[in-house]
Design a protein around this motif. Structure first.
Motif, mmCIF file in Angstrom:
data_model
loop_
_atom_site.group_PDB
_atom_site.id
_atom_site.type_symbol
_atom_site.label_atom_id
_atom_site.label_comp_id
_atom_site.label_asym_id
_atom_site.label_seq_id
_atom_site.Cartn_x
_atom_site.Cartn_y
_atom_site.Cartn_z
ATOM 1 N N UNK A 172 1.274 9.760 -0.875
ATOM 2 C CA UNK A 172 1.657 9.435 0.502
ATOM 3 C C UNK A 172 2.971 8.666 0.491
ATOM 4 N N UNK A 173 3.866 9.007 1.410
ATOM 5 C CA UNK A 173 5.149 8.299 1.492
ATOM 6 C C UNK A 173 4.935 6.920 2.101
ATOM 7 N N UNK A 174 5.915 6.036 1.895
ATOM 8 C CA UNK A 174 5.838 4.721 2.524
ATOM 9 C C UNK A 174 5.787 4.856 4.041
ATOM 10 N N UNK A 175 6.516 5.805 4.575
ATOM 11 C CA UNK A 175 6.506 6.037 6.017
ATOM 12 C C UNK A 175 5.112 6.421 6.496
ATOM 13 N N UNK A 176 4.427 7.279 5.716
ATOM 14 C CA UNK A 176 3.066 7.675 6.065
ATOM 15 C C UNK A 176 2.117 6.477 6.007
ATOM 16 N N UNK A 177 2.282 5.640 4.983
ATOM 17 C CA UNK A 177 1.401 4.486 4.818
ATOM 18 C C UNK A 177 1.580 3.507 5.975
ATOM 19 N N UNK A 178 2.841 3.285 6.391
ATOM 20 C CA UNK A 178 3.085 2.422 7.553
ATOM 21 C C UNK A 178 2.343 2.963 8.765
ATOM 22 N N UNK A 179 2.393 4.269 8.957
ATOM 23 C CA UNK A 179 1.706 4.876 10.088
ATOM 24 C C UNK A 179 0.207 4.659 10.030
ATOM 25 N N UNK A 180 -0.381 4.778 8.834
ATOM 26 C CA UNK A 180 -1.831 4.638 8.672
ATOM 27 C C UNK A 180 -2.292 3.223 8.961
ATOM 28 N N UNK B 93 -6.483 -4.045 4.565
ATOM 29 C CA UNK B 93 -5.645 -4.984 5.307
ATOM 30 C C UNK B 93 -6.547 -6.116 5.804
ATOM 31 N N UNK B 94 -6.318 -7.306 5.282
ATOM 32 C CA UNK B 94 -7.131 -8.460 5.663
ATOM 33 C C UNK B 94 -6.741 -8.948 7.051
ATOM 34 N N UNK B 95 -7.670 -9.592 7.752
ATOM 35 C CA UNK B 95 -7.327 -10.144 9.074
ATOM 36 C C UNK B 95 -6.161 -11.126 8.964
ATOM 37 N N UNK B 96 -5.148 -10.955 9.796
ATOM 38 C CA UNK B 96 -4.004 -11.854 9.810
ATOM 39 C C UNK B 96 -3.035 -11.671 8.664
ATOM 40 N N UNK B 97 -3.174 -10.600 7.890
ATOM 41 C CA UNK B 97 -2.289 -10.390 6.733
ATOM 42 C C UNK B 97 -0.850 -10.196 7.190
ATOM 43 N N UNK B 98 0.087 -10.720 6.386
ATOM 44 C CA UNK B 98 1.513 -10.559 6.685
ATOM 45 C C UNK B 98 2.039 -9.290 6.046
ATOM 46 N N UNK B 99 3.157 -8.802 6.565
ATOM 47 C CA UNK B 99 3.772 -7.600 5.989
ATOM 48 C C UNK B 99 4.196 -7.865 4.554
ATOM 49 N N UNK B 100 4.674 -9.057 4.266
ATOM 50 C CA UNK B 100 5.095 -9.381 2.907
ATOM 51 C C UNK B 100 3.916 -9.286 1.942
ATOM 52 N N UNK C 282 7.537 -1.833 13.144
ATOM 53 C CA UNK C 282 6.089 -1.850 12.958
ATOM 54 C C UNK C 282 5.624 -3.081 12.186
ATOM 55 N N UNK C 283 6.541 -4.009 11.903
ATOM 56 C CA UNK C 283 6.212 -5.137 11.041
ATOM 57 C C UNK C 283 5.084 -5.992 11.595
ATOM 58 N N UNK D 108 6.608 2.347 -4.448
ATOM 59 C CA UNK D 108 7.485 2.068 -5.595
ATOM 60 C C UNK D 108 8.256 0.775 -5.444
ATOM 61 N N UNK D 109 8.408 0.283 -4.202
ATOM 62 C CA UNK D 109 9.197 -0.926 -3.962
ATOM 63 C C UNK D 109 8.654 -1.679 -2.757
ATOM 64 N N UNK D 110 8.224 -2.913 -2.995
ATOM 65 C CA UNK D 110 7.740 -3.740 -1.888
ATOM 66 C C UNK D 110 8.863 -4.020 -0.898
ATOM 67 N N UNK D 111 10.087 -4.225 -1.417
ATOM 68 C CA UNK D 111 11.220 -4.532 -0.543
ATOM 69 C C UNK D 111 11.542 -3.351 0.380
ATOM 70 N N UNK D 112 11.595 -2.148 -0.198
ATOM 71 C CA UNK D 112 11.906 -0.970 0.619
ATOM 72 C C UNK D 112 10.807 -0.749 1.661
ATOM 73 N N UNK D 113 9.560 -0.988 1.289
ATOM 74 C CA UNK D 113 8.465 -0.827 2.244
ATOM 75 C C UNK D 113 8.624 -1.782 3.413
ATOM 76 N N UNK D 114 8.941 -3.056 3.101
ATOM 77 C CA UNK D 114 9.123 -4.043 4.172
ATOM 78 C C UNK D 114 10.303 -3.677 5.063
ATOM 79 N N UNK D 115 11.418 -3.275 4.429
ATOM 80 C CA UNK D 115 12.615 -2.930 5.196
ATOM 81 C C UNK D 115 12.351 -1.728 6.097
ATOM 82 N N UNK D 116 11.628 -0.735 5.563
ATOM 83 C CA UNK D 116 11.336 0.448 6.359
ATOM 84 C C UNK D 116 10.421 0.142 7.528
ATOM 85 N N UNK D 117 9.399 -0.698 7.290
ATOM 86 C CA UNK D 117 8.494 -1.085 8.371
ATOM 87 C C UNK D 117 9.247 -1.855 9.450
#
Length: 394
Positions: free
Chosen positions: A95-103, A46-53, A80-81, A66-75
């Motif tokens: 790892x699930x998208x939910x787990x990755x958001x947490x990490x 994760x770069x400094x100042x990186x956006x969720x998109x 957590x966005x 599997x899906x950038x859109x689902x990841x963004x929507x879930x975050x």
């Protein structure tokens, strides 16, 4: 009739759309919380100042989601966005998208990628370059350099320029403030001048995450803040009956304990010897204080103490003066501070090296002399001089 048919068709279409929407939501939830597509561990940077998109697209490209859109929507749904934390994080297989958001929003030390570490030690400093393997999660040393030897090797110099490189400073217990300042001056990923060497004992041995070009003075201020917090916490929890009137006196004792033993389990026993001596009106008679009086913490005495030095009266010669020396003799860690404020309940008033790296403790001079005799035998077997002052002879 026509309007009735239109209404009926509209309702049918609405029901179909609602069913489809519900199915899509159910699928998205399953995709977000279910096992991810990557069969191997991945290093997510994760770069400094990186956006969720940008991060979601990166994860999809890596095959971590599997899906950038689902990841963004879930975050977004998890609120957590805006919580992305700069760093490099190891994501386990599937790892699930939910787990990755947490990490990537929890923060904390990076767990993968490249790291450059300045290690400040009592006898030597080093700059390490390490890389972690996403498959094993284990750091491997790539290069090591003595910063006093000059310019950094090309591999380390290039690594510290990477935007996602993790930079750390690790300070060992028992290092003096002068040694810390000199080590910080030797690396070019820090910036700024140090107006003066901080007071001895005031800097916390620890690991510090830093950013490139962090001011040296700011890093020293953080070391001081941590040490003050540790000392205040341990002082508050101390038992009654200790021979210290102030936290500073406890810090002085902790520094002596730190320099007398490198074995964590021995610290409370070593502390008990010195506390017992203070309470009985005995002198501390500890070599590390004498050494500090000679070096003033500016380097290491690469020899044993001479008889003449033990016989010379200085504020730090605890063979010649009563009580504690005027200042700490190094920067003690939390465990040494805790030992000084929570000494073991013993009758020991002597200790000497036992040949194993530890010490033999004694309650009487007779016991101590026997321990010294055994140590002299060990010295003789090792071909060491047996008439020199006994190092660690409490």
């Amino acid at each position: 009739m026509i309007w009735r048919n239109i209404a009926s068709n509209f309702l049918t279409l609405l029901v179909v759309l609602l069913i489809a929407a519900a199915a899509a939501v159910a699928w998205a939830r399953h995709e977000f919380s279910g096992p991810g597509p990557s069969a191997v561990a991945q290093c997510v940077q994760i770069a400094p100042g990186a956006s969720l998109n940008a991060v979601s697209q990166q994860l999809a490209t890596q095959g971590a989601v599997s899906s950038a859109y689902v990841f963004r929507a879930g975050a977004d749904y998890m609120d957590k966005a805006r919580d992305l934390k700069f760093g490099s994080y190891l994501v386990p297989p599937q790892a699930s998208m939910e787990d990755i958001v947490g990490v990537i929003t929890a923060g904390g030390p990076s767990t993968c990628g490249t790291e450059v570490i300045l290690r400040v030690g009592v006898r030597e400093n080093s700059v390490l370059l390490r890389d972690i393997s996403p498959e094993t999660g284990v750091f491997a040393e790539v290069a090591r350099h003595d910063p006093a030897a000059g310019a950094l090797p090309e591999a380390i110099a290039a690594a510290q320029q990477k935007p996602d490189a993790r930079l750390r400073v690790t300070v060992a217990e028992g290092v003096t403030s002068w040694q810390i300042v000199e080590a910080l001056k030797q690396v070019d990923f820090l910036s700024g001048e140090v107006p003066e060497v901080p007071a001895e004992g005031s800097l916390a041995p620890d690991t510090y995450e830093i950013e490139k070009e962090s001011p040296r003075a700011a890093l020293l201020a953080e070391m001081s803040r941590r040490q003050a917090a540790i000392l205040a916490e341990e002082w508050e929890a101390r038992p009654f009956g200790l021979p210290y009137d102030t936290p500073q006196e406890a810090l002085i004792m902790a520094s002596i304990v730190e320099k007398e033993t490198g074995i964590a389990e021995e610290r409370p026993q070593v502390a008990s010897v010195f506390v017992n001596r203070l309470q009985q009106g005995m002198r501390l008679e500890t070599d590390p204080t004498v050494i500090y009086g000679i070096t003033r913490g500016e380097g290491v005495l690469h020899r044993g103490l001479r008889r003449s030095e033990l016989n010379t009266t200085t504020p730090y010669n605890t063979y010649r003066v009563d009580g504690l020396p005027p200042t700490p003799i190094a920067n003690p860690g939390r465990l040494a501070i805790r030992a000084a404020l929570n000494p073991a309940d013993t009758d020991y008033i002597f200790f000497v090296a036992d040949g194993s790296g530890g010490h033999a403790f004694a309650r009487t001079l007779e016991e101590h002399n026997a321990n010294v005799a055994r140590w002299r035998e060990i010295e003789a077997q090792r071909g060491q001089p047996t008439d020199a002052p006994v190092q660690g002879d409490g």
